[in-house]
Design a protein around this motif. Sequence first.
Motif, PDB file in Angstrom:
ATOM      1  N   PRO A  37      15.793   9.795   2.209  1.00  0.00           N
ATOM      2  CA  PRO A  37      16.357   9.389   0.904  1.00  0.00           C
ATOM      3  C   PRO A  37      15.649  10.083  -0.259  1.00  0.00           C
ATOM      4  CG  PRO A  37      15.945   7.482   2.303  1.00  0.00           C
ATOM      5  CD  PRO A  37      15.261   8.642   2.951  1.00  0.00           C
ATOM      6  N   ARG A  38      16.398  10.417  -1.286  1.00  0.00           N
ATOM      7  CA  ARG A  38      15.825  11.140  -2.422  1.00  0.00           C
ATOM      8  C   ARG A  38      14.732  10.349  -3.125  1.00  0.00           C
ATOM      9  NH1 ARG A  38      20.757  14.264  -5.616  1.00  0.00           N
ATOM     10  NH2 ARG A  38      21.345  15.667  -3.879  1.00  0.00           N
ATOM     11  N   ARG A  39      14.921   9.029  -3.230  1.00  0.00           N
ATOM     12  CA  ARG A  39      13.938   8.224  -3.964  1.00  0.00           C
ATOM     13  C   ARG A  39      12.575   8.242  -3.284  1.00  0.00           C
ATOM     14  NH1 ARG A  39      16.952   2.760  -6.275  1.00  0.00           N
ATOM     15  NH2 ARG A  39      18.408   3.849  -7.683  1.00  0.00           N
ATOM     16  N   SER A  40      12.548   8.065  -1.975  1.00  0.00           N
ATOM     17  CA  SER A  40      11.268   8.075  -1.270  1.00  0.00           C
ATOM     18  C   SER A  40      10.730   9.496  -1.142  1.00  0.00           C
ATOM     19  CB  SER A  40      11.421   7.443   0.116  1.00  0.00           C
ATOM     20  OG  SER A  40      12.427   8.103   0.863  1.00  0.00           O
ATOM     21  N   TRP A  41      11.641  10.474  -0.975  1.00  0.00           N
ATOM     22  CA  TRP A  41      11.202  11.862  -0.853  1.00  0.00           C
ATOM     23  C   TRP A  41      10.541  12.348  -2.142  1.00  0.00           C
ATOM     24  CZ3 TRP A  41       9.813  15.288   2.467  1.00  0.00           C
ATOM     25  CH2 TRP A  41       9.764  16.642   2.122  1.00  0.00           C
ATOM     26  N   ARG A  42      10.956  11.777  -3.253  1.00  0.00           N
ATOM     27  CA  ARG A  42      10.362  12.153  -4.539  1.00  0.00           C
ATOM     28  C   ARG A  42       8.851  11.986  -4.501  1.00  0.00           C
ATOM     29  NH1 ARG A  42      11.763   9.158 -10.319  1.00  0.00           N
ATOM     30  NH2 ARG A  42      10.349  10.408 -11.627  1.00  0.00           N
ATOM     31  N   TYR A  43       8.381  11.002  -3.738  1.00  0.00           N
ATOM     32  CA  TYR A  43       6.942  10.739  -3.647  1.00  0.00           C
ATOM     33  C   TYR A  43       6.339  11.291  -2.358  1.00  0.00           C
ATOM     34  CZ  TYR A  43       8.251   7.572  -7.400  1.00  0.00           C
ATOM     35  OH  TYR A  43       8.750   7.074  -8.575  1.00  0.00           O
ATOM     36  N   PHE A  44       6.976  11.033  -1.220  1.00  0.00           N
ATOM     37  CA  PHE A  44       6.405  11.516   0.040  1.00  0.00           C
ATOM     38  C   PHE A  44       6.433  13.037   0.099  1.00  0.00           C
ATOM     39  CE2 PHE A  44       6.464  12.588   4.562  1.00  0.00           C
ATOM     40  CZ  PHE A  44       5.330  11.903   4.979  1.00  0.00           C
ATOM     41  N   GLY A  45       7.424  13.642  -0.549  1.00  0.00           N
ATOM     42  CA  GLY A  45       7.509  15.098  -0.569  1.00  0.00           C
ATOM     43  C   GLY A  45       6.298  15.743  -1.220  1.00  0.00           C
ATOM     44  N   LEU A  46       5.642  15.026  -2.118  1.00  0.00           N
ATOM     45  CA  LEU A  46       4.427  15.548  -2.746  1.00  0.00           C
ATOM     46  C   LEU A  46       3.315  15.716  -1.715  1.00  0.00           C
ATOM     47  CD1 LEU A  46       4.429  13.387  -6.001  1.00  0.00           C
ATOM     48  CD2 LEU A  46       5.064  15.801  -5.788  1.00  0.00           C
ATOM     49  N   LEU A  47       3.244  14.775  -0.775  1.00  0.00           N
ATOM     50  CA  LEU A  47       2.247  14.880   0.290  1.00  0.00           C
ATOM     51  C   LEU A  47       2.573  16.057   1.201  1.00  0.00           C
ATOM     52  CD1 LEU A  47      -0.213  13.788   1.787  1.00  0.00           C
ATOM     53  CD2 LEU A  47       1.310  12.242   3.035  1.00  0.00           C
ATOM     54  N   ALA A  48       3.863  16.236   1.509  1.00  0.00           N
ATOM     55  CA  ALA A  48       4.272  17.372   2.340  1.00  0.00           C
ATOM     56  C   ALA A  48       3.919  18.691   1.662  1.00  0.00           C
ATOM     57  CB  ALA A  48       5.774  17.293   2.619  1.00  0.00           C
ATOM     58  N   THR A  49       4.098  18.768   0.342  1.00  0.00           N
ATOM     59  CA  THR A  49       3.740  19.975  -0.401  1.00  0.00           C
ATOM     60  C   THR A  49       2.238  20.225  -0.337  1.00  0.00           C
ATOM     61  OG1 THR A  49       5.600  19.708  -1.928  1.00  0.00           O
ATOM     62  CG2 THR A  49       3.772  21.081  -2.665  1.00  0.00           C
ATOM     63  N   ALA A  50       1.454  19.155  -0.469  1.00  0.00           N
ATOM     64  CA  ALA A  50       0.000  19.292  -0.402  1.00  0.00           C
ATOM     65  C   ALA A  50      -0.430  19.838   0.955  1.00  0.00           C
ATOM     66  CB  ALA A  50      -0.667  17.939  -0.662  1.00  0.00           C
ATOM     67  N   VAL A  51       0.173  19.332   2.033  1.00  0.00           N
ATOM     68  CA  VAL A  51      -0.157  19.817   3.375  1.00  0.00           C
ATOM     69  C   VAL A  51       0.257  21.280   3.526  1.00  0.00           C
ATOM     70  CG1 VAL A  51       0.296  19.503   5.834  1.00  0.00           C
ATOM     71  CG2 VAL A  51      -0.018  17.507   4.365  1.00  0.00           C
ATOM     72  N   HIS A  52       1.424  21.618   2.979  1.00  0.00           N
ATOM     73  CA  HIS A  52       1.905  23.002   3.000  1.00  0.00           C
ATOM     74  C   HIS A  52       0.881  23.940   2.354  1.00  0.00           C
ATOM     75  CE1 HIS A  52       5.278  26.067   2.390  1.00  0.00           C
ATOM     76  NE2 HIS A  52       4.318  26.523   1.594  1.00  0.00           N
ATOM     77  N   GLU A  53       0.429  23.584   1.165  1.00  0.00           N
ATOM     78  CA  GLU A  53      -0.521  24.435   0.457  1.00  0.00           C
ATOM     79  C   GLU A  53      -1.890  24.462   1.138  1.00  0.00           C
ATOM     80  OE1 GLU A  53       0.382  26.479  -1.792  1.00  0.00           O
ATOM     81  OE2 GLU A  53       2.421  25.660  -1.884  1.00  0.00           O
ATOM     82  N   LEU A  54      -2.284  23.351   1.743  1.00  0.00           N
ATOM     83  CA  LEU A  54      -3.543  23.333   2.497  1.00  0.00           C
ATOM     84  C   LEU A  54      -3.460  24.245   3.718  1.00  0.00           C
ATOM     85  CD1 LEU A  54      -4.588  19.569   2.330  1.00  0.00           C
ATOM     86  CD2 LEU A  54      -5.775  21.531   1.310  1.00  0.00           C
ATOM     87  N   GLY A  55      -2.247  24.387   4.276  1.00  0.00           N
ATOM     88  CA  GLY A  55      -2.061  25.330   5.376  1.00  0.00           C
ATOM     89  C   GLY A  55      -2.351  26.750   4.926  1.00  0.00           C
ATOM     90  N   HIS A  56      -1.813  27.127   3.758  1.00  0.00           N
ATOM     91  CA  HIS A  56      -2.113  28.448   3.201  1.00  0.00           C
ATOM     92  C   HIS A  56      -3.621  28.611   2.986  1.00  0.00           C
ATOM     93  CE1 HIS A  56       1.984  29.662   2.625  1.00  0.00           C
ATOM     94  NE2 HIS A  56       2.252  28.760   1.703  1.00  0.00           N
ATOM     95  N   ALA A  57      -4.233  27.583   2.404  1.00  0.00           N
ATOM     96  CA  ALA A  57      -5.651  27.661   2.051  1.00  0.00           C
ATOM     97  C   ALA A  57      -6.530  27.805   3.290  1.00  0.00           C
ATOM     98  CB  ALA A  57      -6.055  26.418   1.256  1.00  0.00           C
ATOM     99  N   LEU A  58      -6.269  26.998   4.300  1.00  0.00           N
ATOM    100  CA  LEU A  58      -7.085  27.065   5.515  1.00  0.00           C
ATOM    101  C   LEU A  58      -6.919  28.407   6.215  1.00  0.00           C
ATOM    102  CD1 LEU A  58      -8.974  25.646   7.476  1.00  0.00           C
ATOM    103  CD2 LEU A  58      -6.975  24.697   8.645  1.00  0.00           C
ATOM    104  N   ALA A  59      -5.687  28.913   6.256  1.00  0.00           N
ATOM    105  CA  ALA A  59      -5.449  30.211   6.878  1.00  0.00           C
ATOM    106  C   ALA A  59      -6.176  31.312   6.115  1.00  0.00           C
ATOM    107  CB  ALA A  59      -3.953  30.499   6.926  1.00  0.00           C
ATOM    108  N   ALA A  60      -6.216  31.187   4.787  1.00  0.00           N
ATOM    109  CA  ALA A  60      -6.913  32.188   3.983  1.00  0.00           C
ATOM    110  C   ALA A  60      -8.414  32.177   4.268  1.00  0.00           C
ATOM    111  CB  ALA A  60      -6.659  31.921   2.499  1.00  0.00           C
ATOM    112  N   VAL A  61      -8.988  30.994   4.318  1.00  0.00           N
ATOM    113  CA  VAL A  61     -10.424  30.875   4.555  1.00  0.00           C
ATOM    114  C   VAL A  61     -10.791  31.385   5.943  1.00  0.00           C
ATOM    115  CG1 VAL A  61     -12.320  29.233   4.824  1.00  0.00           C
ATOM    116  CG2 VAL A  61     -10.726  28.988   2.921  1.00  0.00           C
ATOM    117  N   THR A  62      -9.980  31.045   6.943  1.00  0.00           N
ATOM    118  CA  THR A  62     -10.286  31.462   8.317  1.00  0.00           C
ATOM    119  C   THR A  62     -10.071  32.949   8.538  1.00  0.00           C
ATOM    120  OG1 THR A  62      -8.042  30.860   9.015  1.00  0.00           O
ATOM    121  CG2 THR A  62      -9.778  29.196   9.296  1.00  0.00           C
ATOM    122  N   SER A  63      -9.357  33.620   7.633  1.00  0.00           N
ATOM    123  CA  SER A  63      -9.149  35.068   7.780  1.00  0.00           C
ATOM    124  C   SER A  63     -10.033  35.871   6.826  1.00  0.00           C
ATOM    125  CB  SER A  63      -7.678  35.425   7.542  1.00  0.00           C
ATOM    126  OG  SER A  63      -7.247  35.012   6.247  1.00  0.00           O
TER     127      SER A  63
END
Length: 242
Positions: A37-63
Amino acid sequence: MDLWQTLVESLRRTEVPAITFQELLLVLLVATALSIPRRSWRYFGLLATAVHELGHALAAVTSGQRLSGIRLRLDHSGTTTTYSRSRAAAAWSCFWGYPVPAVVGAGFVTAGFSGWGPAAIAASILVLVASMLFLRNLAGFLVTAVAIACALALILLVPHAFVGHVAVVLGLAMLVAAVRDLFKLANVHLRRRDRLATSDAYLLYRATAVPSGVWIFLFAVLVAGSWVAAWQPISLILGRGA
Protein backbone atom coordinates in the motif's frame (compact mmCIF):
# COMPACT_ATOMS: atom_id res chain seq x y z
CA MET A 1 22.27 -3.94 32.63
CA ASP A 2 23.70 -1.34 30.24
CA LEU A 3 22.78 -0.94 26.60
CA TRP A 4 26.02 -2.37 25.23
CA GLN A 5 25.73 -5.52 27.33
CA THR A 6 22.15 -5.97 26.14
CA LEU A 7 23.23 -5.70 22.51
CA VAL A 8 26.06 -8.17 23.01
CA GLU A 9 23.77 -10.68 24.69
CA SER A 10 21.26 -10.25 21.85
CA LEU A 11 23.88 -11.52 19.39
CA ARG A 12 23.49 -15.01 20.83
CA ARG A 13 21.16 -17.63 19.45
CA THR A 14 17.81 -17.89 21.20
CA GLU A 15 15.05 -20.45 21.23
CA VAL A 16 13.71 -21.16 17.76
CA PRO A 17 10.28 -19.49 17.46
CA ALA A 18 7.37 -21.88 16.97
CA ILE A 19 5.56 -20.30 14.03
CA THR A 20 2.32 -22.04 13.16
CA PHE A 21 0.62 -22.12 9.76
CA GLN A 22 -1.93 -19.52 10.87
CA GLU A 23 0.79 -17.25 12.27
CA LEU A 24 2.76 -17.55 9.04
CA LEU A 25 -0.24 -16.40 7.04
CA LEU A 26 -0.52 -13.40 9.36
CA VAL A 27 3.21 -12.72 8.96
CA LEU A 28 2.87 -12.79 5.16
CA LEU A 29 -0.11 -10.43 5.39
CA VAL A 30 1.75 -7.94 7.61
CA ALA A 31 4.84 -8.04 5.39
CA THR A 32 2.72 -7.33 2.33
CA ALA A 33 0.90 -4.52 4.15
CA LEU A 34 4.22 -2.83 4.87
CA SER A 35 5.49 -2.88 1.30
CA ILE A 36 2.50 -2.72 -1.06
CA PRO A 37 0.00 0.00 0.00
CA ARG A 38 1.18 3.52 -0.80
CA ARG A 39 0.54 4.83 2.71
CA SER A 40 2.75 2.27 4.44
CA TRP A 41 5.30 2.27 1.61
CA ARG A 42 5.72 6.00 2.12
CA TYR A 43 7.47 5.13 5.39
CA PHE A 44 8.78 1.58 4.97
CA GLY A 45 10.21 2.52 1.58
CA LEU A 46 12.59 4.88 3.37
CA LEU A 47 14.12 1.90 5.15
CA ALA A 48 14.44 0.04 1.85
CA THR A 49 16.23 3.07 0.37
CA ALA A 50 18.60 3.18 3.34
CA VAL A 51 19.47 -0.51 2.86
CA HIS A 52 19.95 0.11 -0.87
CA GLU A 53 22.43 2.91 -0.24
CA LEU A 54 24.21 0.91 2.48
CA GLY A 55 24.70 -1.80 -0.14
CA HIS A 56 26.53 0.70 -2.35
CA ALA A 57 28.56 1.93 0.62
CA LEU A 58 29.62 -1.50 1.84
CA ALA A 59 30.58 -2.60 -1.67
CA ALA A 60 32.65 0.56 -2.06
CA VAL A 61 34.51 0.03 1.21
CA THR A 62 35.19 -3.65 0.49
CA SER A 63 36.62 -2.78 -2.95
CA GLY A 64 39.05 -0.20 -1.59
CA GLN A 65 37.17 2.93 -2.59
CA ARG A 66 36.90 6.07 -0.51
CA LEU A 67 33.41 6.58 0.84
CA SER A 68 32.63 10.29 0.93
CA GLY A 69 29.03 10.31 2.12
CA ILE A 70 25.49 8.98 1.98
CA ARG A 71 22.38 11.06 1.41
CA LEU A 72 18.85 9.77 1.97
CA ARG A 73 15.84 11.77 0.83
CA LEU A 74 12.22 11.57 1.89
CA ASP A 75 11.11 10.94 -1.71
CA HIS A 76 12.77 7.47 -1.53
CA SER A 77 15.82 8.55 -3.47
CA GLY A 78 19.38 8.43 -2.22
CA THR A 79 22.98 9.00 -3.22
CA THR A 80 26.19 7.32 -2.13
CA THR A 81 29.31 9.22 -3.16
CA THR A 82 32.55 7.29 -3.57
CA TYR A 83 35.92 7.95 -5.16
CA SER A 84 37.94 5.38 -7.08
CA ARG A 85 40.46 5.27 -9.92
CA SER A 86 39.28 1.80 -10.89
CA ARG A 87 36.29 1.46 -13.21
CA ALA A 88 35.82 -2.12 -12.06
CA ALA A 89 35.63 -1.06 -8.41
CA ALA A 90 33.21 1.76 -9.26
CA ALA A 91 31.00 -0.67 -11.19
CA TRP A 92 31.13 -3.13 -8.28
CA SER A 93 29.81 -0.57 -5.79
CA CYS A 94 27.21 0.69 -8.27
CA PHE A 95 25.87 -2.83 -8.76
CA TRP A 96 25.22 -3.58 -5.09
CA GLY A 97 22.20 -1.38 -4.58
CA TYR A 98 19.07 -3.09 -5.85
CA PRO A 99 20.03 -6.68 -4.84
CA VAL A 100 20.96 -5.84 -1.24
CA PRO A 101 17.46 -5.30 0.23
CA ALA A 102 16.53 -8.77 -1.04
CA VAL A 103 19.73 -10.33 0.31
CA VAL A 104 19.20 -8.65 3.68
CA GLY A 105 15.55 -9.72 3.63
CA ALA A 106 16.49 -13.34 3.05
CA GLY A 107 19.01 -13.10 5.87
CA PHE A 108 16.40 -11.74 8.27
CA VAL A 109 13.89 -14.44 7.34
CA THR A 110 16.47 -17.20 7.80
CA ALA A 111 17.67 -15.68 11.08
CA GLY A 112 14.12 -15.36 12.37
CA PHE A 113 13.27 -18.98 11.69
CA SER A 114 16.54 -20.32 13.12
CA GLY A 115 16.65 -18.49 16.45
CA TRP A 116 18.97 -15.70 15.34
CA GLY A 117 16.26 -13.04 15.00
CA PRO A 118 17.45 -10.87 17.94
CA ALA A 119 21.03 -11.20 16.66
CA ALA A 120 19.97 -9.95 13.22
CA ILE A 121 18.21 -6.95 14.77
CA ALA A 122 21.18 -6.19 17.06
CA ALA A 123 23.64 -6.46 14.16
CA SER A 124 21.51 -4.08 12.12
CA ILE A 125 21.67 -1.54 14.96
CA LEU A 126 25.48 -1.64 14.88
CA VAL A 127 25.52 -1.21 11.10
CA LEU A 128 23.08 1.70 11.22
CA VAL A 129 25.03 3.43 13.97
CA ALA A 130 28.24 3.07 11.95
CA SER A 131 26.50 4.45 8.85
CA MET A 132 25.69 7.69 10.67
CA LEU A 133 29.37 8.62 10.37
CA PHE A 134 28.85 8.94 6.61
CA LEU A 135 25.43 10.59 6.46
CA ARG A 136 25.50 14.04 4.93
CA ASN A 137 21.94 15.37 5.21
CA LEU A 138 19.25 15.86 7.84
CA ALA A 139 16.76 13.49 6.21
CA GLY A 140 19.37 10.73 6.28
CA PHE A 141 20.00 11.28 9.98
CA LEU A 142 16.26 11.32 10.67
CA VAL A 143 15.52 8.08 8.79
CA THR A 144 18.48 6.28 10.34
CA ALA A 145 17.77 7.53 13.86
CA VAL A 146 14.15 6.34 13.67
CA ALA A 147 15.27 2.94 12.40
CA ILE A 148 17.80 2.63 15.24
CA ALA A 149 15.22 3.68 17.83
CA CYS A 150 12.70 1.10 16.58
CA ALA A 151 15.33 -1.65 16.55
CA LEU A 152 16.47 -0.74 20.05
CA ALA A 153 12.88 -0.86 21.27
CA LEU A 154 12.59 -4.40 19.91
CA ILE A 155 15.77 -5.50 21.66
CA LEU A 156 15.04 -3.79 24.98
CA LEU A 157 11.27 -4.15 25.34
CA VAL A 158 10.16 -7.20 23.36
CA PRO A 159 10.77 -10.82 24.47
CA HIS A 160 13.43 -12.46 22.32
CA ALA A 161 11.04 -15.26 21.36
CA PHE A 162 8.78 -12.71 19.67
CA VAL A 163 11.65 -10.79 18.04
CA GLY A 164 12.17 -13.81 15.79
CA HIS A 165 8.66 -13.29 14.41
CA VAL A 166 9.41 -9.61 13.82
CA ALA A 167 12.62 -10.51 11.96
CA VAL A 168 10.64 -12.74 9.62
CA VAL A 169 8.11 -9.95 8.97
CA LEU A 170 10.86 -7.41 8.27
CA GLY A 171 12.72 -9.84 6.05
CA LEU A 172 9.67 -10.66 3.95
CA ALA A 173 8.72 -6.99 3.71
CA MET A 174 12.23 -6.20 2.49
CA LEU A 175 11.99 -8.96 -0.10
CA VAL A 176 8.70 -7.52 -1.37
CA ALA A 177 10.31 -4.07 -1.38
CA ALA A 178 13.17 -5.37 -3.53
CA VAL A 179 10.70 -6.67 -6.12
CA ARG A 180 8.77 -3.41 -6.04
CA ASP A 181 11.92 -1.36 -6.60
CA LEU A 182 12.99 -3.67 -9.42
CA PHE A 183 9.70 -3.06 -11.24
CA LYS A 184 10.15 0.67 -10.65
CA LEU A 185 13.61 0.48 -12.21
CA ALA A 186 12.31 -1.41 -15.24
CA ASN A 187 9.57 1.21 -15.64
CA VAL A 188 12.19 3.95 -15.79
CA HIS A 189 13.87 2.20 -18.71
CA LEU A 190 10.63 1.39 -20.52
CA ARG A 191 8.44 4.45 -19.92
CA ARG A 192 10.31 7.12 -17.95
CA ARG A 193 13.51 7.38 -19.95
CA ASP A 194 13.82 11.04 -19.00
CA ARG A 195 14.90 9.72 -15.60
CA LEU A 196 17.62 7.36 -16.85
CA ALA A 197 20.31 9.39 -15.12
CA THR A 198 18.94 8.13 -11.78
CA SER A 199 19.14 4.46 -12.80
CA ASP A 200 21.95 2.27 -11.45
CA ALA A 201 21.56 0.03 -14.51
CA TYR A 202 22.12 3.01 -16.82
CA LEU A 203 25.12 4.18 -14.79
CA LEU A 204 26.57 0.67 -15.06
CA TYR A 205 26.03 0.78 -18.81
CA ARG A 206 27.88 4.09 -18.99
CA ALA A 207 30.76 2.66 -16.93
CA THR A 208 31.09 -0.72 -18.65
CA ALA A 209 29.28 -0.51 -22.05
CA VAL A 210 27.27 -3.58 -20.98
CA PRO A 211 23.59 -2.91 -21.84
CA SER A 212 21.30 -1.78 -19.01
CA GLY A 213 19.01 -4.75 -19.64
CA VAL A 214 21.81 -7.14 -18.70
CA TRP A 215 22.31 -5.40 -15.38
CA ILE A 216 18.58 -5.39 -14.65
CA PHE A 217 18.53 -9.12 -15.42
CA LEU A 218 21.40 -9.72 -12.98
CA PHE A 219 19.58 -7.69 -10.33
CA ALA A 220 16.51 -9.86 -10.89
CA VAL A 221 18.54 -13.07 -10.63
CA LEU A 222 19.88 -12.10 -7.21
CA VAL A 223 16.48 -10.94 -5.99
CA ALA A 224 14.92 -14.21 -7.17
CA GLY A 225 17.70 -16.20 -5.53
CA SER A 226 17.07 -14.38 -2.26
CA TRP A 227 13.38 -15.28 -2.49
CA VAL A 228 14.26 -18.94 -3.06
CA ALA A 229 16.55 -18.94 -0.02
CA ALA A 230 13.93 -17.27 2.17
CA TRP A 231 11.16 -19.53 0.93
CA GLN A 232 12.80 -22.75 2.15
CA PRO A 233 11.74 -22.47 5.84
CA ILE A 234 8.40 -20.94 4.81
CA SER A 235 7.56 -23.85 2.52
CA LEU A 236 8.07 -26.34 5.36
CA ILE A 237 5.41 -24.61 7.45
CA LEU A 238 3.06 -24.21 4.50
CA GLY A 239 3.51 -27.91 3.76
CA ARG A 240 2.54 -28.87 7.30
CA GLY A 241 -0.53 -26.64 7.15
CA ALA A 242 -1.73 -27.91 3.77
